[in-house]
Every structure is written in C-alpha cells, then in structure tokens.
Scaffold this motif. Structure first.
Motif, PDB file in Angstrom:
ATOM      1  N   PRO B  32      40.711  10.011 -11.940  1.00 45.26           N
ATOM      2  CA  PRO B  32      41.673   9.387 -11.260  1.00 45.26           C
ATOM      3  C   PRO B  32      42.688   8.652 -11.703  1.00 45.26           C
ATOM      4  CG  PRO B  32      39.700   9.219 -10.019  1.00 45.26           C
ATOM      5  CD  PRO B  32      39.326   9.499 -11.402  1.00 45.26           C
ATOM      6  N   PHE B  35      45.041  11.090 -13.840  1.00 49.15           N
ATOM      7  CA  PHE B  35      45.795  11.672 -13.161  1.00 49.15           C
ATOM      8  C   PHE B  35      47.019  11.062 -12.446  1.00 49.15           C
ATOM      9  CE2 PHE B  35      46.682  13.260  -8.804  1.00 49.15           C
ATOM     10  CZ  PHE B  35      47.395  14.466  -9.074  1.00 49.15           C
ATOM     11  N   SER B  36      46.867   9.758 -12.047  1.00 50.29           N
ATOM     12  CA  SER B  36      47.697   9.178 -11.292  1.00 50.29           C
ATOM     13  C   SER B  36      49.048   8.409 -12.155  1.00 50.29           C
ATOM     14  CB  SER B  36      46.958   7.801 -10.619  1.00 50.29           C
ATOM     15  OG  SER B  36      47.981   7.011 -10.166  1.00 50.29           O
ATOM     16  N   ILE B  58      45.206  21.173  -5.688  1.00 50.40           N
ATOM     17  CA  ILE B  58      43.968  20.404  -6.110  1.00 50.40           C
ATOM     18  C   ILE B  58      43.083  21.288  -5.720  1.00 50.40           C
ATOM     19  CG2 ILE B  58      42.893  18.120  -5.865  1.00 50.40           C
ATOM     20  CD1 ILE B  58      45.653  16.929  -5.489  1.00 50.40           C
ATOM     21  N   LEU B  62      37.983  18.696  -6.993  1.00 51.09           N
ATOM     22  CA  LEU B  62      38.828  17.590  -7.631  1.00 51.09           C
ATOM     23  C   LEU B  62      39.336  16.541  -6.270  1.00 51.09           C
ATOM     24  CD1 LEU B  62      40.624  18.919 -10.811  1.00 51.09           C
ATOM     25  CD2 LEU B  62      38.672  17.348 -10.666  1.00 51.09           C
ATOM     26  N   SER B  64      39.137  14.002  -4.958  1.00 46.00           N
ATOM     27  CA  SER B  64      39.382  12.728  -4.852  1.00 46.00           C
ATOM     28  C   SER B  64      40.735  12.213  -5.565  1.00 46.00           C
ATOM     29  CB  SER B  64      38.387  11.970  -5.747  1.00 46.00           C
ATOM     30  OG  SER B  64      38.436  12.421  -7.188  1.00 46.00           O
ATOM     31  N   LEU B  65      41.436  13.321  -6.103  1.00 41.65           N
ATOM     32  CA  LEU B  65      42.660  13.254  -6.360  1.00 41.65           C
ATOM     33  C   LEU B  65      43.888  13.437  -5.232  1.00 41.65           C
ATOM     34  CD1 LEU B  65      42.675  15.433  -9.515  1.00 41.65           C
ATOM     35  CD2 LEU B  65      42.074  13.164  -9.368  1.00 41.65           C
ATOM     36  N   ILE B  68      45.497  10.260  -4.061  1.00 35.99           N
ATOM     37  CA  ILE B  68      46.445   9.582  -5.143  1.00 35.99           C
ATOM     38  C   ILE B  68      47.656  10.359  -4.949  1.00 35.99           C
ATOM     39  CG2 ILE B  68      46.919   9.660  -7.645  1.00 35.99           C
ATOM     40  CD1 ILE B  68      43.848   9.555  -7.959  1.00 35.99           C
TER      41      ILE B  68
END
Lengths: 260, 260
Positions: B32, B35-36, B58, B62, B64-65, B68
């Motif tokens: 994360p 990615f952020s 997404i 994944l 949890s992205l 973000i």
C-alpha cells in the motif's frame, strides 16, 4: 477503541427479500475491526437462517472495508449510483444460489431524418474526416441514463446538426458484442421527420453535416452497406411505432416505452 | 520493507489512448505505501502531460489499494469481468473531461411461438400461480452475456417449456426504466415457429405451460394488454427480420446481429 463483546455479536442490519437474498443496510460500522467481527458473526447467523446470497453495499467513503469483505469471501458485483457511488459485493451462502447479472449493455441511437425535398440528414464525424472521409452516417449518440429512445434521438440529432426532428418509429437495430469496457451494445436507427431546415453542426463532434438526396446517399461508395440498408428500410416506412398498451399495474406510463 | 527513493518516483505503467485517457496497467505494486507514493507521483506527471482522465483497474485480491485510490480523488466507475473481477476507478485531471458511462441496461427476450394448429405457447410462472393466476405470458428470460437475441429466445423457450423453436424475427419491445439494481431494461418479443409439440415444463420456474388457441388468448381477461398487443402484431407478421449487411471492416459477423 473499546467495544464490548455483545456489540460485536450483533447481526448487521439487513433486509431479506423473497428469493432469500439478504441486503445489508449500507450504514456499516466504520471501524474496520468492528465491521470485520460483526460481518463474520452475521454470516454465520444468515447461513443458519437459510439465506442464499448476501448483498453488501460499501459506499466509497468506507472503501477500507472492501478488503475485509473480500477476505470473508465476497465478490465484486457492480458499482451502484444510488445515493453516491458505492460498490456492491455478493457472497453465496448456498452453492446453487443464482446471482442475477448486472447491466451489460450500452445503448445508442441514430436518426434517419427526412425533409420534404427527398433528402436525408447525414454527418461525417470530426475524427473520421482524416481516416474515413466520405463516411456519411446518420446523426446520433449515446442514450442517457433513464432516457427514452424517442427523446434521445431527437436530442442527439439537434445537438449534432441543429435540426429539430419529430420521432416516428424504430427502423431497425444492431446488437454488437465488442463494445467498450467488455460490454455489448444496441444501436437503434429511428425514422424522423425534420421540423427545421437550417443546419448548425456541432463544432466539437461534427466535421460535415448536410442534406443529401436519398439516391445520392444510396449510390455513394464510401457509405457502408449497413447504413444504406437502414435507409432503404426507412424509405419503405415499415418501422416499429410507439404504442400505448396496458402493462401490469405496478408500472406507470412515464417509466417505459413500447414499440411494435 | 525498504524501498529506495528512486523507485517511489517511478510513474506507474500505463497506456494512453487517443482521447488522452490513461489506462494504468493492472499489475500494481501490492504494498500500500509504495502504491500510494507512486500513484501520487504518477498523477502529477500525467497532469503535466495533459492527460484528461486516469483509469485505474484494481483486482479484488489487491482491494486494500482501493481506499488509497479514493483518498487520491478516484471515483468508482464499474466492475470489470476481464481476467477475474476487478474494480475500475476514474480520476478526472481536466474539469471538462468526459467519462463515458458504463453499461446501464439488462436485456430479456420472450418467444411468441406458433404451432400449425393456430395455437400459441403460453406459461404461468411458478411465483405467479398464487398471486396472479391466469397471468399467461410468453416463455422467455434473461439474455446471457454476449449471447445473440435469436439464440437466447430459442434457448429460454426450450428451457422453460421443452419446445424447440425456429426464430423468425423481432415483433416489438418494451424499454423500461425501473429495472433491478437501478438499471433500465429491454424486453424483446420474438416470433418463433414451433419445431416440436410435446410440452415439458421446467419444474423450478414454470407452473403451467400450454398451447392456447390465439382467440382464447386474446379474449382471456387475466392476460395483460401488452401481451395481447404483441400477439396481434406477431399475427400480422410485421416484424423485424435478421439481415446480413456490410459493416465497417473492424467488425466480424460473429460479433453482431442486425434486424430491420
């Protein structure tokens, strides 16, 4: 955050429908640990109650909960536009449960607009001016959400050409399976009578907009066979017209249109 | 996890289309924080490059992205079924950018099936047996993803009644704006000729399946006006038939059907 045990053992608020589907109320606990615990407990209870499918709507401002739902076996179903954007997820609790599909078609309309001099209204799109000059089409475009076909085609013809038209019926349509985003689409060709004559092409979208005599259109080589066939069908006046018919009581007349 | 600064300052892999839309490659950094950071940096670069809209896919593993991306201004667009389920999000980098809508229509078909004794095939759905007895409809159901109308109606008639039919054309249709999940729908009535006579109703869905003389159908009070109007239109044999026409070169014949 301190949570007493009994709160974590509370089933999430939900509505059960007649197919034994369980729609969880979108007001979810915002705290991930609480949501996770309560979802886990709720699934056990719903399973025991014989629920077939659980539907979970997560608003975008609670999107940190999505990963938790996925971890507990939920699958993405669709993006909902009711009350802001949210993601709807599903989880089967019985293996034979049927989950109805979301929308998979986009809709477009084209107007075959006749004036009273034996001419039809044609356009060349701006992005076709270089790669496909002479690709004369009928004005048209995408149908807006919850818009009627009869309104969409009149609007699109006006936006692209400045011509006001009167809708008469559906001449034919194409059903196509390689649309944008992996969707399918319908493109409906409509018969219109022009109510005005002066063309004002949309500067953003349209390269050429002009009246063409129908014989010229049918003999222009760069016009595709599909459009010629639709024009011929429109000239034969065999189209589906809009009709008032009695529907089942739960449907009101503003919500539908019928062609036959 | 230790990441060197230069890696965080790497633009995410993406493809730019001719509308200056930027589709980020779904192979995203799983971490994360990485990615952020990279998304933040990429958005700045794309903004400078004059990109209008960023499209971010997404995959559910994944998810949890997603939170973000939402924090960085992304909006839910649709659920994609390509290569497993994933959520597609969009972010406008120019205020006037147009984001095309996803699919918003579901499609159904009904078969008006005639035998050579002046009879039409009718059904009462199982869930109508109590609340709407005598609500004789035409067999039919939902069109599968990427299925042709002409195939869907033959399949549904067979599944519900055991009758084999030959597709002749489209009699008419209803366009309705209060469908499931907030979508709209089309329901196409098709003209079919029966190729068999012995009825075998689907035990899960169908309460009654029977041949009815067309005059009896048209004078049965509990049949709704919509179905009577469609039967009359079918009897007049004025329907749209499927036709082979030349399309633009990029479309192959297995990918579409045309009615006029």
């Amino acid at each position: 955050m301190i949570v007493i045990g009994s709160e974590l053992m509370t089933v999430l608020a939900a509505k059960i429908n007649r197919y034994r589907g369980c729609w969880v109320t979108p007001k979810l606990p915002a705290e991930p640990a609480v949501f996770s615990q309560r979802l886990y407990y709720s699934l056990q209870v719903w399973q025991q109650q014989g629920i077939k499918v659980v539907w979970l709507t997560i608003p975008s401002y609670l999107s940190s909960l999505i990963a938790i739902a996925v971890k507990q076996g939920f699958d993405f179903h669709h993006v909902s536009h009711t009350d802001g954007k949210s993601l709807v997820l599903t989880r089967r609790l019985q293996t034979d449960a049927v989950i109805p599909e979301f929308a998979n078609h986009r809709i477009g309309v084209g107007g075959i607009v006749f004036n009273n001099s034996g001419q039809v209204l044609t356009v060349v799109e701006k992005h076709d001016m270089q790669r496909r000059p002479g690709h004369f089409k009928f004005p048209g475009g995408a149908v807006d959400r919850h818009e009627m076909l009869r309104d969409a085609v009149v609007r699109e013809v006006y936006e692209e050409t400045g011509i006001r038209g009167k809708f008469n019926g559906i001449v034919g349509f194409r059903h196509y399976h390689k649309g944008q985003f992996g969707t399918s689409d319908f493109y409906f060709l409509c018969h219109l009578t022009a109510l005005s004559t002066a063309i004002a092409p949309c500067p953003e979208e349209i390269g050429i907009a002009q009246w063409m005599h129908v014989d010229d259109y049918l003999t222009t080589e760069s016009v595709i066979g599909f459009n010629k066939a639709m024009l011929k069908a429109a000239l034969s006046k065999q189209y589906l017209t809009t009709t008032e018919v009695e529907m089942i009581v739960s449907i009101s007349p503003e919500e539908y249109e019928v062609f036959l």
